[in-house]
Design an enzyme around this catalytic site. Structure first.
Site, short mmCIF file in Angstrom:
data_model
loop_
_atom_site.label_atom_id
_atom_site.label_comp_id
_atom_site.label_asym_id
_atom_site.label_seq_id
_atom_site.Cartn_x
_atom_site.Cartn_y
_atom_site.Cartn_z
N GLU A 185 0.84 -1.07 0.03
CA GLU A 185 0.46 0.23 0.05
C GLU A 185 1.23 1.83 -0.44
O GLU A 185 0.57 2.29 0.62
CB GLU A 185 -0.92 -0.21 1.27
CG GLU A 185 -1.99 -1.00 0.87
CD GLU A 185 -3.25 -1.32 2.57
OE1 GLU A 185 -2.89 -0.11 3.39
OE2 GLU A 185 -3.96 -2.00 1.85
N GLU A 227 -5.17 -8.29 0.49
CA GLU A 227 -5.80 -8.34 2.02
C GLU A 227 -7.27 -7.84 1.46
O GLU A 227 -7.76 -7.02 0.38
CB GLU A 227 -5.44 -7.12 2.89
CG GLU A 227 -4.11 -6.78 3.14
CD GLU A 227 -3.42 -5.53 3.79
OE1 GLU A 227 -4.56 -4.57 4.46
OE2 GLU A 227 -2.12 -5.60 3.72
O1 IFM Z 1 -4.00 -2.42 8.71
C1 IFM Z 1 -4.18 -1.87 7.49
C2 IFM Z 1 -2.94 -3.12 6.81
O2 IFM Z 1 -1.96 -2.13 7.83
C3 IFM Z 1 -2.93 -2.34 5.78
N1 IFM Z 1 -4.49 -2.39 5.04
C4 IFM Z 1 -5.52 -1.63 5.33
C5 IFM Z 1 -5.59 -2.71 7.34
C6 IFM Z 1 -6.70 -2.24 8.00
O3 IFM Z 1 -6.77 -0.99 7.94
#
Ligand code: IFM
Length: 452
Positions: free
Chosen positions: A163, A358
């Site tokens: 990210e 994710e």
């Molecule tokens: O916890 C975060 C993660 O570190 C990065 N992506 C989003 C998740 C939830 O906010």
């Protein structure tokens, strides 16, 4: 049909969010270690100093992964744990920790997937300019080399960055995340360019020093879009919107194309390039070649999306959400469609095998009187989202899904107030409790999503 036979079901975490041991065994400091200590940055003054104490409890945690039936575990390495100053001196105790983690995963038949960078910029490098400094490209490359040398005999799968939208956007534009800087736009575009080059350099180093044929990817986030209806004009509107830039310059980082076109198509998106040219650093052909160093897989973190339709003026427009639209505890909209349309649009454009690196939600979970953690909202959310993912799996080369997160953890500026895990963590005692959703996910894995 449905999910491929070798589809990978996993869960993900990141180092600072779970490890704890922030000052132990020679670990260096990173920007989050420092940021959390300043008042006002983190909800209720929480820090990741202890987090889930995974640094000490990882063997027990791996047993729980096994019990859940996970096939793979995606975790990140804390750069400053193995290179305390970011470059140069290696901390062998840090290496030993990750080495044992990997060995234990393999002993339990769980495939490790390493993310190189999940936001922990070594503080020593930050003091040398961090992502503003073009030398970051080589520093990150050296770090990737060390990781390849020490771990790639046993680890085959790597993601470079997690990210970049967040660590540049929230870290250097809005200042909500470490290091808490509100930089001029011009600087953020320069950083973003260095970040993309660092990615390319890391890919080169992983390939050069990898001890086997590695599978290398990238794991951005970004705003997904889905069409209001399946009419071709709405689908086209969503397709256009997902890859276009925000109207507001200060919101520019929440974008898919800016962060992925250079890596996968070898150039910045043209219209946006023209629009932002005034902010851009000097960009050379060699830069673009480095950024576009070929990768094998494409990871995308997907939590929600915007509903889009074609407006009467022939331009894509966002459909307003109705009053009372479903939301998760952290207030993110529940939009399962994004797990069908997101991978579909990404695959059409980039033509790379896709992993959902994710996906998940936060709930304000509690331990009930029966000592269990009942989280029907998570099960309902996942049933809806994974159903859409299954549709995507029938049309897209979809390789895997990593639930965020394995266990409750330090949710950055929100501290421990949001719980994203399949496993509940009692931070007072470090007791772990399987939530109902963990058992539910175990069944999904066993049946390879057959019932979704
Ligand atoms: O916890 C975060 C993660 O570190 C990065 N992506 C989003 C998740 C939830 O906010």
């Amino acid at each position: 049909m449905g999910f491929a036979k070798d589809f990978v079901w996993g869960a993900a975490t990141s180092s600072y969010q779970i490890e704890g041991a922030a000052q132990e065994d020679g670990k260096g400091q990173h920007v989050w270690d420092v940021f959390v200590k300043e008042p006002g940055h983190i909800a209720e003054g929480h820090t990741g100093d202890r987090a889930c104490d995974h640094y000490h409890l990882f063997r027990e945690d791996i047993k729980l992964m096994k019990e859940m039936g996970l096939m793979a575990y995606r975790f990140s390495i804390d750069w400053s744990r193995i290179l305390p100053e970011g470059v140069g001196r290696v901390n062998e105790k840090g290496i030993a920790f990750y080495s044992e983690l990997i060995d234990t995963l393999l002993q339990h038949g769980i495939e490790p997937y390493i993310t190189l960078y999940h936001w922990e910029l070594p503080y020593a490098l930050h003091q040398r300019g961090g992502w503003m400094n073009p030398q970051m490209v080589e520093w990150f490359g050296e770090y990737a080399k060390l990781v390849a040398e020490r771990f790639s005999d046993r680890v085959k799968y790597f993601f470079t960055l997690n990210e970049p939208q967040c660590f540049v956007g929230l870290g250097f534009l809005t200042g909500e995340h470490a290091p808490g800087i509100k930089a001029p736009l011009k600087d953020t575009f320069a950083m973003a360019h260095h970040v993309l080059k660092a990615h390319g350099r890391a890919v080169q180093m992983l390939r050069q020093y990898g001890k086997q044929d590695l599978v290398i990817g990238y794991a951005p986030t970004g705003s997904m879009c889905y069409p209001e209806t399946e009419r071709e004009e709405d689908v086209e509107a969503a397709r256009q919107m997902i890859f276009s830039m925000s109207q507001e310059d200060r919101n520019w980082t929440w974008n898919v194309a800016w962060w992925s076109d250079p890596i996968l198509l070898g150039h910045y998106p043209e219209k946006e390039f023209a629009c932002y040219e005034k902010y851009l650093p000097k960009i050379t052909d060699d830069d673009m070649k480095l950024i576009a160093e070929p990768i094998d897989i494409y990871g995308q973190n997907i939590y929600n999306g915007r509903c889009i339709r074609m407006g009467k003026d022939g331009k894509p427009e966002e459909v307003p959400r109705y009053v009372g639209f479903p939301r998760t505890a952290i207030n993110w909209p529940v939009t399962p469609e994004c797990l069908y349309w997101g991978p579909k649009f990404l695959y059409e454009r980039y033509k790379k095998p896709i992993y959902i690196t994710e996906n998940g939600l936060s709930c304000h979970d509690v331990v009930s009187l029966d000592k269990k953690v009942h989280d029907p909202n998570r099960i309902d959310f996942l049933a809806r989202y994974l159903h859409e993912l299954k549709r995507a799996a029938e049309e897209v080369d979809l390789r895997g899904y990593f639930h965020w997160s394995l266990m409750d953890n330090f949710e950055w500026a929100k501290g421990y107030t949001e719980r994203f895990g399949l496993i509940y963590v009692d931070y007072r005692t470090q007791e772990r409790i399987f939530k109902d959703s963990a058992y539910w996910y175990r069944d999904v894995i066993r049946k390879n999503g057959e019932d979704l």
